[in-house]
Design a protein around this motif. Structure first.
Motif, PDB file in Angstrom:
ATOM      1  N   GLN A 197      -6.796   4.079  -5.156  1.00  0.00           N
ATOM      2  CA  GLN A 197      -7.740   3.008  -4.828  1.00  0.00           C
ATOM      3  C   GLN A 197      -9.193   3.445  -5.001  1.00  0.00           C
ATOM      4  OE1 GLN A 197      -6.835   1.534  -0.878  1.00  0.00           O
ATOM      5  NE2 GLN A 197      -5.180   0.216  -1.604  1.00  0.00           N
ATOM      6  N   LEU A 252       0.850  -1.182   0.000  1.00  0.00           N
ATOM      7  CA  LEU A 252       0.000   0.000   0.000  1.00  0.00           C
ATOM      8  C   LEU A 252       0.891   1.238   0.000  1.00  0.00           C
ATOM      9  CD1 LEU A 252      -2.769   1.397   0.441  1.00  0.00           C
ATOM     10  CD2 LEU A 252      -2.442   1.027   2.900  1.00  0.00           C
ATOM     11  N   ASP A 293      -2.387   1.723  -5.151  1.00  0.00           N
ATOM     12  CA  ASP A 293      -1.761   0.440  -5.482  1.00  0.00           C
ATOM     13  C   ASP A 293      -0.767   0.667  -6.618  1.00  0.00           C
ATOM     14  OD1 ASP A 293      -3.414  -1.145  -3.722  1.00  0.00           O
ATOM     15  OD2 ASP A 293      -5.046  -0.789  -5.146  1.00  0.00           O
ATOM     16  N   TYR A 311       1.432   4.534  -9.810  1.00  0.00           N
ATOM     17  CA  TYR A 311       0.422   4.009  -8.901  1.00  0.00           C
ATOM     18  C   TYR A 311      -0.953   4.442  -9.376  1.00  0.00           C
ATOM     19  CZ  TYR A 311       4.506   3.367  -5.976  1.00  0.00           C
ATOM     20  OH  TYR A 311       5.738   2.987  -5.513  1.00  0.00           O
TER      21      TYR A 311
END
Lengths: 95, 95
Positions: free
Chosen positions: B44, A2, A92, B41
């Motif tokens: 989320q 994370l 992520d 990245y």
């Protein structure tokens, strides 16, 4: 894994006040057993814009960080000097 | 040392289209001789919100990256699918 970006917006006149609080927060957090990375940066264009770039193995590790004594004690002290609300992004790895 | 966060906001229906472009961009950039870190990245909470976290030894290395063949070819192709303007923050290590 994370990844986290957490952004603080501090009044410019309070930067010297928050510096030791940030120093203690970063030092204590790096000692958490499940902390992979926890570094604090400052925006080149805004001396009161602070950016944490964090890495944790999972959400539970981040939750433990947010429940830690040092987090619960230091973050409210830092927040006393904010000029607007902090924000964060949980991410992520994509590529 | 120069740390960079660069954020792209891509239309959700174009994510599959930009994936190979991002993959090529990350792979080629990691091969630049002065690239320390360049990872992509995804938020989320927003599948079209992409965040690069980069590290360069100095501004000249970042300038060379932005002038590279792969950057100048791939970024405009990715930008064709943006839903709003990209943004970036240049940062120095604070603590």
């Amino acid at each position: 894994m994370l990844k986290v970006i957490a952004e603080d917006f501090i009044k410019v006149e309070a930067i010297e006040t928050v510096l030791p609080l940030y120093q203690e927060l970063v030092k204590a957090t790096k000692q958490e057993p499940r902390c992979i990375a926890y570094d604090l940066y400052v925006d080149q264009k805004d001396a009161g814009h602070f950016i944490f770039i964090e890495e944790w193995p999972d959400q539970a590790a981040l939750d433990a960080h947010c429940a830690s004594e040092h987090f619960k004690r230091l973050v409210p002290l830092i927040d006393q000097h904010k000029r607007k609300e902090a924000s964060y992004i949980l991410m992520d790895l994509f590529v």
